[in-house]
Scaffold this active site. Structure first.
Site, short mmCIF file in Angstrom:
data_model
loop_
_atom_site.label_atom_id
_atom_site.label_comp_id
_atom_site.label_asym_id
_atom_site.label_seq_id
_atom_site.Cartn_x
_atom_site.Cartn_y
_atom_site.Cartn_z
CB SER A 118 -12.63 -62.60 -2.93
OG SER A 118 -12.28 -63.74 -2.21
CG HIS A 139 -14.25 -57.83 -3.70
ND1 HIS A 139 -14.23 -58.44 -4.93
CD2 HIS A 139 -13.15 -58.30 -3.05
CE1 HIS A 139 -13.19 -59.24 -5.00
NE2 HIS A 139 -12.52 -59.17 -3.88
CD GLU A 151 -16.76 -57.37 -7.79
OE1 GLU A 151 -15.97 -57.97 -7.05
OE2 GLU A 151 -17.19 -57.85 -8.86
CG ASN A 189 -12.27 -62.79 -7.59
OD1 ASN A 189 -11.17 -62.61 -8.08
ND2 ASN A 189 -12.57 -62.45 -6.35
N1 CAA Z 1 0.46 -49.27 0.04
C1 CAA Z 1 0.69 -48.07 -0.49
N2 CAA Z 1 1.28 -47.90 -1.69
C2 CAA Z 1 1.69 -49.00 -2.36
C3 CAA Z 1 1.47 -50.30 -1.88
C4 CAA Z 1 0.83 -50.42 -0.62
N3 CAA Z 1 0.55 -51.60 -0.08
N4 CAA Z 1 1.95 -51.19 -2.78
C5 CAA Z 1 2.44 -50.48 -3.80
N5 CAA Z 1 2.28 -49.16 -3.56
C6 CAA Z 1 2.57 -48.05 -4.47
C7 CAA Z 1 4.05 -47.79 -4.60
O1 CAA Z 1 4.50 -46.87 -3.64
C8 CAA Z 1 4.14 -47.21 -6.00
O2 CAA Z 1 3.75 -45.84 -5.99
P1 CAA Z 1 4.14 -44.82 -7.18
O3 CAA Z 1 3.41 -45.27 -8.41
O4 CAA Z 1 3.66 -43.49 -6.66
O5 CAA Z 1 5.62 -44.92 -7.34
C9 CAA Z 1 3.08 -47.97 -6.76
O6 CAA Z 1 2.16 -48.46 -5.78
C10 CAA Z 1 3.68 -49.10 -7.53
O7 CAA Z 1 4.40 -49.94 -6.63
P2 CAA Z 1 5.86 -50.54 -6.90
O8 CAA Z 1 6.68 -49.58 -7.69
O9 CAA Z 1 6.41 -51.04 -5.60
O10 CAA Z 1 5.62 -51.85 -7.71
P3 CAA Z 1 4.86 -52.08 -9.06
O11 CAA Z 1 5.00 -50.94 -10.00
O12 CAA Z 1 5.29 -53.43 -9.46
O13 CAA Z 1 3.32 -52.10 -8.61
C11 CAA Z 1 1.37 -53.19 -7.89
C12 CAA Z 1 2.86 -52.97 -7.65
C13 CAA Z 1 0.60 -51.90 -7.57
C14 CAA Z 1 0.95 -54.29 -6.92
C15 CAA Z 1 1.15 -53.57 -9.41
O14 CAA Z 1 2.01 -54.62 -9.76
C16 CAA Z 1 -0.28 -54.00 -9.70
O15 CAA Z 1 -1.14 -53.19 -9.90
N6 CAA Z 1 -0.48 -55.33 -9.76
C17 CAA Z 1 -1.81 -55.92 -9.99
C18 CAA Z 1 -2.63 -55.79 -8.75
C19 CAA Z 1 -3.97 -56.40 -8.90
O16 CAA Z 1 -4.39 -56.88 -9.95
N7 CAA Z 1 -4.69 -56.40 -7.79
C20 CAA Z 1 -6.00 -57.04 -7.73
C21 CAA Z 1 -5.82 -58.43 -7.24
S1 CAA Z 1 -7.35 -59.25 -7.14
C22 CAA Z 1 -7.96 -58.81 -5.66
O17 CAA Z 1 -7.38 -58.11 -4.86
C23 CAA Z 1 -9.29 -59.31 -5.35
C24 CAA Z 1 -9.54 -60.72 -5.13
O18 CAA Z 1 -10.65 -61.01 -4.67
C25 CAA Z 1 -8.63 -61.81 -5.45
#
Ligand code: CAA
Length: 295
Positions: A118, A139, A151, A189
């Site tokens: 990252s 990424h 990314e 990031n």
């Molecule tokens: N595998 C498969 N499907 C998943 C999953 C997983 N691990 N986690 C969630 N899902 C699916 C769920 O089944 C659900 O599907 P539907 O839309 O078809 O119903 C959907 O994703 C939404 O999940 P939830 O209903 O359980 O929960 P939510 O609506 O709160 O969503 C989330 C969860 C997708 C994590 C959402 O909150 C989100 O997008 N959060 C932000 C995530 C983000 O910003 N990620 C980037 C982080 S930075 C990074 O990764 C890089 C770095 O270098 C730091």
């Protein structure tokens, strides 16, 4: 490309293995710990079950995805047939340099070596190998099966052929690859972490509480999670280490990590994975109550 090796069975590694296997690639998932491999496979199965339940995939796809993954604790066996290796081990520069030195000697010369780092320099990782033109950043974002972006980071010596092959491969996974150059924090990031840090500074200075800051950003900016919840989700230790890379690499005080973040990481409050961060996850992540001295 048919054979993919993924190094590291943690959150990112098992998600990456999941999406490659679901899209028909043969995946060798490699980790030094067989316990981590078992945990990673259990997570993949749980996430596939979730997709079956939501009718995103059928039961046959779930079975074929699991059948496409083999697990290995020996690095050499795990990567020797790879057309592409995606390294998703710990975010530690010495560990990554050592892994790249090894996989460079264990893989066929034409294999592409990608890292899911990252924030660590792709150019530096590439310099540990004899094939810097075939080293690239891939990424993925957490949760990998859900997030569309990959990314793609072009190191100083990465060739256009390697870039093109990696872009095509990411598209084959149903992802949207976006390329950028290799500077601290890349793009995702470099922009995300200062926002998270500013949210922590706002909390630290008493501008507002955890729930208020997150609600303002969630409802006001249509973010799926507020920045403090997102920090917990990413891991406060990961956020701190990326901020330090930005601070040191770009030499600007605006990236200095908030002392509250430093204190929380020192105290072992790392977010979801440790059970407590800005929220308390004792009873699971859903509706976790605010915790700590700022509750
Ligand atoms: N595998 C498969 N499907 C998943 C999953 C997983 N691990 N986690 C969630 N899902 C699916 C769920 O089944 C659900 O599907 P539907 O839309 O078809 O119903 C959907 O994703 C939404 O999940 P939830 O209903 O359980 O929960 P939510 O609506 O709160 O969503 C989330 C969860 C997708 C994590 C959402 O909150 C989100 O997008 N959060 C932000 C995530 C983000 O910003 N990620 C980037 C982080 S930075 C990074 O990764 C890089 C770095 O270098 C730091």
């Amino acid at each position: 490309m048919k054979n993919i090796s993924v190094i590291g069975a943690g959150t990112m590694g098992n998600g990456i293995a999941h999406v490659f296997a679901q899209n028909g690639y043969k995946v060798s998932l490699v980790d030094i710990s067989s316990e981590s491999l078992n945990k990673g496979m259990a997570t993949i199965e749980k996430n596939l079950d979730r997709q079956v339940k939501k009718e995103v995939i059928d039961q046959d796809t779930k079975e074929s995805t699991l059948n496409n993954i083999s697990t290995h604790t020996d690095l050499k066996t795990g990567v020797q047939n790879a057309d592409l290796v995606v390294e998703a081990a710990s975010e530690n520069v010495n560990i990554k340099l050592s892994i790249f030195k090894d996989i460079d000697s264990f893989t066929k010369p034409e294999a592409i070596l990608a890292t899911n780092t990252s924030s660590i320099s792709i150019t530096k990782i590439a310099a540990a190998t004899q094939r810097p033109d075939k080293v690239i950043g891939m990424h993925f974002m957490n949760p990998v099966p859900v997030m569309k972006l990959v990314e793609i980071i072009k190191g100083y010596a990465t060739s256009d052929e390697t870039l093109d092959a990696t872009v095509k491969l990411s598209e084959n996974l149903g992802k949207v690859p976006v390329a950028c150059n290799d500077y601290p924090g890349f793009v995702a990031n470099r922009i995300l972490m200062p926002m998270i840090n500013e949210a922590i500074i706002s909390l630290f200075e008493g501008v507002a509480g955890v729930k208020e800051i997150d609600t303002i950003m969630k409802l006001g900016m249509a973010h799926p999670m507020g920045p403090l919840q997102l920090a917990d989700f990413i891991g406060l230790d990961v956020c701190l280490s990326i901020l330090n890379v930005l601070y040191e690499g770009l030499g600007d005080d605006k990236y200095a990590p908030c002392p509250l973040l430093v204190n929380m990481v020192t105290a072992g409050k790392l977010g979801v994975k440790s059970g407590e961060g800005f929220y308390d996850y004792a009873e699971g992540p859903k509706n976790a109550p605010v915790s700590g001295q700022f509750a």
